[in-house]
Structure formats: structure tokens, C-alpha cells
Scaffold this active site. Structure first.
Site, PDB file in Angstrom:
ATOM      1  N   GLN A 189       0.793  -3.688  10.956  1.00 32.59           N
ATOM      2  CA  GLN A 189      -0.230  -4.864  11.193  1.00 32.59           C
ATOM      3  C   GLN A 189      -1.458  -4.299  10.709  1.00 32.59           C
ATOM      4  O   GLN A 189      -1.908  -2.883  10.986  1.00 32.59           O
ATOM      5  CB  GLN A 189      -0.036  -4.872  12.847  1.00 32.59           C
ATOM      6  CG  GLN A 189       1.103  -5.527  13.474  1.00 32.59           C
ATOM      7  CD  GLN A 189       2.035  -4.545  13.754  1.00 32.59           C
ATOM      8  OE1 GLN A 189       2.215  -3.405  13.231  1.00 32.59           O
ATOM      9  NE2 GLN A 189       3.105  -4.820  14.400  1.00 32.59           N
ATOM     10  N   GLN A 211      -0.535  -9.242   7.560  1.00 25.90           N
ATOM     11  CA  GLN A 211       0.018  -9.467   8.877  1.00 25.90           C
ATOM     12  C   GLN A 211      -0.981  -9.190   9.750  1.00 25.90           C
ATOM     13  O   GLN A 211      -1.566  -8.184   9.767  1.00 25.90           O
ATOM     14  CB  GLN A 211       1.301  -8.567   8.920  1.00 25.90           C
ATOM     15  CG  GLN A 211       2.002  -8.373  10.315  1.00 25.90           C
ATOM     16  CD  GLN A 211       3.345  -7.446  10.476  1.00 25.90           C
ATOM     17  OE1 GLN A 211       3.479  -7.005   9.365  1.00 25.90           O
ATOM     18  NE2 GLN A 211       3.883  -7.459  11.422  1.00 25.90           N
ATOM     19  N   ASP A 212      -1.010 -10.101  10.696  1.00 20.26           N
ATOM     20  CA  ASP A 212      -2.134 -10.020  11.879  1.00 20.26           C
ATOM     21  C   ASP A 212      -3.602 -10.057  11.306  1.00 20.26           C
ATOM     22  O   ASP A 212      -4.231  -8.915  11.656  1.00 20.26           O
ATOM     23  CB  ASP A 212      -1.810  -8.869  12.769  1.00 20.26           C
ATOM     24  CG  ASP A 212      -0.401  -8.992  13.347  1.00 20.26           C
ATOM     25  OD1 ASP A 212       0.177  -9.804  13.122  1.00 20.26           O
ATOM     26  OD2 ASP A 212      -0.017  -8.139  14.331  1.00 20.26           O
ATOM     27  N   ASP A 233       1.855 -14.195  11.450  1.00 18.96           N
ATOM     28  CA  ASP A 233       0.813 -14.260  12.719  1.00 18.96           C
ATOM     29  C   ASP A 233      -0.369 -13.833  12.498  1.00 18.96           C
ATOM     30  O   ASP A 233      -1.003 -13.142  13.222  1.00 18.96           O
ATOM     31  CB  ASP A 233       1.522 -12.934  13.669  1.00 18.96           C
ATOM     32  CG  ASP A 233       3.024 -13.244  14.138  1.00 18.96           C
ATOM     33  OD1 ASP A 233       3.372 -14.570  13.828  1.00 18.96           O
ATOM     34  OD2 ASP A 233       3.595 -12.381  14.513  1.00 18.96           O
ATOM     35  N   ARG A 289       4.589 -18.900  16.181  1.00 16.68           N
ATOM     36  CA  ARG A 289       5.714 -18.489  16.903  1.00 16.68           C
ATOM     37  C   ARG A 289       5.326 -18.267  18.332  1.00 16.68           C
ATOM     38  O   ARG A 289       4.170 -17.746  18.782  1.00 16.68           O
ATOM     39  CB  ARG A 289       6.011 -17.114  16.411  1.00 16.68           C
ATOM     40  CG  ARG A 289       6.505 -17.255  14.998  1.00 16.68           C
ATOM     41  CD  ARG A 289       7.244 -15.825  14.469  1.00 16.68           C
ATOM     42  NE  ARG A 289       6.520 -14.624  14.478  1.00 16.68           N
ATOM     43  CZ  ARG A 289       6.989 -13.505  14.479  1.00 16.68           C
ATOM     44  NH1 ARG A 289       8.299 -13.423  14.420  1.00 16.68           N
ATOM     45  NH2 ARG A 289       6.065 -12.403  14.572  1.00 16.68           N
TER      46      ARG A 289
END
Length: 372
Positions: A189, A211-212, A233, A289
Site C-alpha cells: 500500500q 494501491q491505496d 482501493d 469493496r
């Protein structure tokens, strides 16, 4: 403090429910007097539930923003043309407890810095020369060791972290340049920006990562005309946030997810609302999600490219969340917006259902967004 209050309210809710059930059982079905009492108790209980579902019990305090600047600071890589050569030094020059609007103007350039604004430094405006001209970047990941020798985690990986209220950013790019991780990699992340404070606004900004990317951690936030890029995400957290006229771009070769909203209680007034946005990119993308049991995300008047999966949403491997999440669309368009193949636990909203999510009132904007 806010979390403790939420837990207390939930406990009260459960206790009152148990009390009502037990009281009804004792009263029986044949006494007219007891029946009247039962109806009165039920009405009171329903009124209490309505109160808990309204905005009147909000944990957020009334916002009182300050817009008139009391100080201007200029950042320029050339010391002859500015007060400081780094953004961090400009922030460090602000009083530890700040009570007036400070405008930090950042000249064109790439500033390789990892920055964190403490909670006491309220009322900071960070303004670049344009999102294509002014960039702040770093490359930390969750598995990288911090100063204490321990992995810094997702929270600590942020290139730019804001812990103070009434923060404003305009015309600037926040970037985490850590290499995009392979699918399923752990500890990769890499947050470009983390906002962990109430009443923050981002106008004409870019957030670039994989990611993130954007940790919309907690508080009321407003994003307007922003570009947000990531893979998995890439907008996540437990904020109460409105995204208006934003471009959301997925960059993945496999499956990805646009949001991971973490609302964990029916009493939490959090959620993400995307209004008049655009979703594009590569790979196959879930709209969201269910990171939190009561995760809440709405897309309204948004264009969706064909990258959106037909199911639209993922339950984080927990079917119980089908009963508790709130995922909706309202008058969206594009090849990825077809609601026909969506999971049954998402919904196409009516105009009445969508109304609370599509205006500034969703984040109490009339209190703190004037003149931005």
C-alpha cells in the site's frame, strides 16, 4: 472520543430493543391498558430510531471556517524568489497552535518531500501553480521500516498527511511514486495523500498512486475538479466526502477496485458520494469493496467506461454485508453504468433516495465551504 460515542449509542440501541421485547412479552396480548402502553412505548422507540438516523446527532461539531488570510508564505526552489525552498520548512514556520488562515504558495517544480501537518495547525491553504506544474512526491510503502524499526503501515506510508482541520489544497499534485505492486502482493500500500481531519477541501488537485492512493481517513471532505489515479482501493477510508466533477482513473492489468469505504456502524454518518464524475482506465474495476460492514457509496450522474465489472460491487468475502451495505447509482451513463447485471444488494436509487447525497448538504458544506 467520536468512536466511543458511537459504541455507546449502539449499546443503548441494543439495550432499548431488548427492553422493548421483554416488556412486550410481560404485558401480554389481552389487556387494553397494556396494549395502549405497548403502542406508546413502540412509538417512542421508533422516534428514537428516527433521531439516530437523522443528521441531528452528528458527532461533527458546527464548522466555523476562516477565509481571510493573515499570512502569506512563498515556496520556491530558488531561495532568491521565495521565503523557503521546501514545503516542509514553510509548514514548520507556522505557529504550533495556529488560529488564522495561512496561505502557502508553492512555485512550479517537483518537491521530493514526505510531509505531515500536525493537528494544531488549522487553517492552512496550500496552493500550487497548477497540478501539471507543482508536484509533491515520495515513495514509501506500508512494509517499509520506519524510524522505530517497524513497518510504517498504510497510515504511515502517505507522501502528504493532514491531521489539522480547515485544510485547503488547490492546483497541486500529490504523488506516491512507489512501483505498482504485482497482484496480491502484501505490504505494498502506497498512499499519496492521507486526510485525517474534519472540513478539508481539495480543488483542481491530482492524486497519483497505485494501491491505496487516497486515504480518505475521517472527517468531512470536499473534492472538486480533481484527478485520482490508482489500481486497488484507490479511494478508501471512513470519511464523509463529496467528490464533484472528478476524474477517477484506474490503472491495472487485472482486477481493481475504485473505493473501499469503511463505515462500520449504522450510526456512523460517513460515506462517499460521487456526483458528475467520470470513471475511465484499464483492467476490470469494481466500483467498491465493502471494507466496513456498513460501507456506503453512491455514484450519481457519473460516466462509467466499459472497465466497470457487471456485478459492480464486492462484499469483501462476507455475505452478511449484503444486508448492511448501502451501494447505489443514480442516473449514471456510459457502457459501464448498466445496472442490469449488478449484485442484488446494490440499488438504482430513486430521486428521493439520491437527494441526500448529491448536494453540499451531504457534508454540511453550507457551514464551511463558502468562498472556496
Amino acid at each position: 472520543m467520536a468512536t466511543s460515542r458511537m459504541r455507546l449509542l449502539e449499546l443503548l440501541f441494543i439495550l432499548m430493543l431488548l427492553f422493548a421485547i421483554r416488556a412486550n412479552a410481560k404485558r401480554g396480548k389481552h389487556s387494553r391498558r397494556h396494549n395502549k402502553l405497548r403502542v406508546a412505548n413502540e412509538d417512542g422507540f421508533l422516534n428514537w430510531i428516527n433521531l439516530m438516523s437523522s443528521r441531528n446527532h452528528s458527532v461533527f461539531q458546527e464548522a466555523k471556517n476562516k477565509f481571510e488570510p493573515c499570512k502569506f508564505i512563498k515556496v520556491n526552489k530558488n531561495p532568491k524568489h521565495g521565503d523557503f525552498t521546501t514545503v516542509q520548512k514553510a509548514i514548520d514556520s507556522i505557529p504550533i497552535v495556529n488560529s488564522c488562515r495561512v496561505v502557502i504558495s508553492v512555485s512550479p517544480g517537483i518537491y521530493r518531500e514526505k510531509i505531515e501537518i500536525p493537528a494544531t495547525m488549522a487553517y492552512i491553504t496550500l496552493e500550487g501553480a497548477g497540478s501539471r506544474k507543482t508536484t509533491i512526491k515520495w515513495d514509501d510503502t506500508a512494509d517499509r521500516l520506519g524510524k522505530d524499526g517497524q513497518p510504517m503501515g498504510t497510515y504511515g506510508s502517505a507522501t502528504f498527511a493532514v491531521n489539522s482541520p480547515y485544510f485547503i489544497a488547490k492546483n497541486i499534485t500529490f504523488k506516491n511514486v512507489a512501483p505498482p505492486p504485482p497482484s496480491g502482493a502484501l505490504g505494498k500500500q502506497a498512499v499519496a495523500l492521507r486526510i485525517s481531519a474534519d472540513t478539508a477541501a481539495f480543488i483542481n488537485c491530482k492524486f497519483i498512486g497505485a494501491q491505496d492512493t487516497l486515504y480518505d481517513h475521517r472527517g468531512r471532505h470536499y473534492f472538486k475538479n480533481c484527478y485520482i489515479q490508482g489500481s486497488v482501493d484507490f479511494i478508501f477510508g471512513d470519511g464523509l466526502s463529496l467528490y464533484e466533477n472528478c476524474h477517477l482513473h484506474a490503472k491495472t492489468k487485472s482486477y481493481g477496485a475504485l473505493t473501499a469505504q469503511k463505515r462500520e456502524s449504522m450510526l456512523e454518518e460517513t460515506g462517499f458520494s460521487f456526483v458528475n464524475c467520470k470513471v475511465t482506465g484499464s483492467g476490470a474495476l469494481y466500483l467498491g469493496r465493502a471494507w466496513g460492514t456498513f460501507s456506503r457509496v453512491v455514484f450519481a450522474y457519473t460516466y462509467m467506461d466499459k472497465i466497470i465489472t457487471s456485478k459492480g460491487w464486492y462484499d469483501w468475502g462476507d455475505k452478511n454485508r449484503h444486508m448492511t451495505v448501502f451501494y447505489g447509482q443514480f442516473k449514471c451513463s456510459g457502457p459501464g453504468a448498466n445496472h442490469g447485471g449488478r449484485v442484488k444488494w446494490s440499488r438504482e436509487l430513486t430521486e428521493q433516495e439520491a437527494k441526500p447525497f448529491v448536494s453540499l448538504s451531504f457534508i454540511d458544506g453550507h457551514e464551511w465551504l463558502l468562498n472556496i
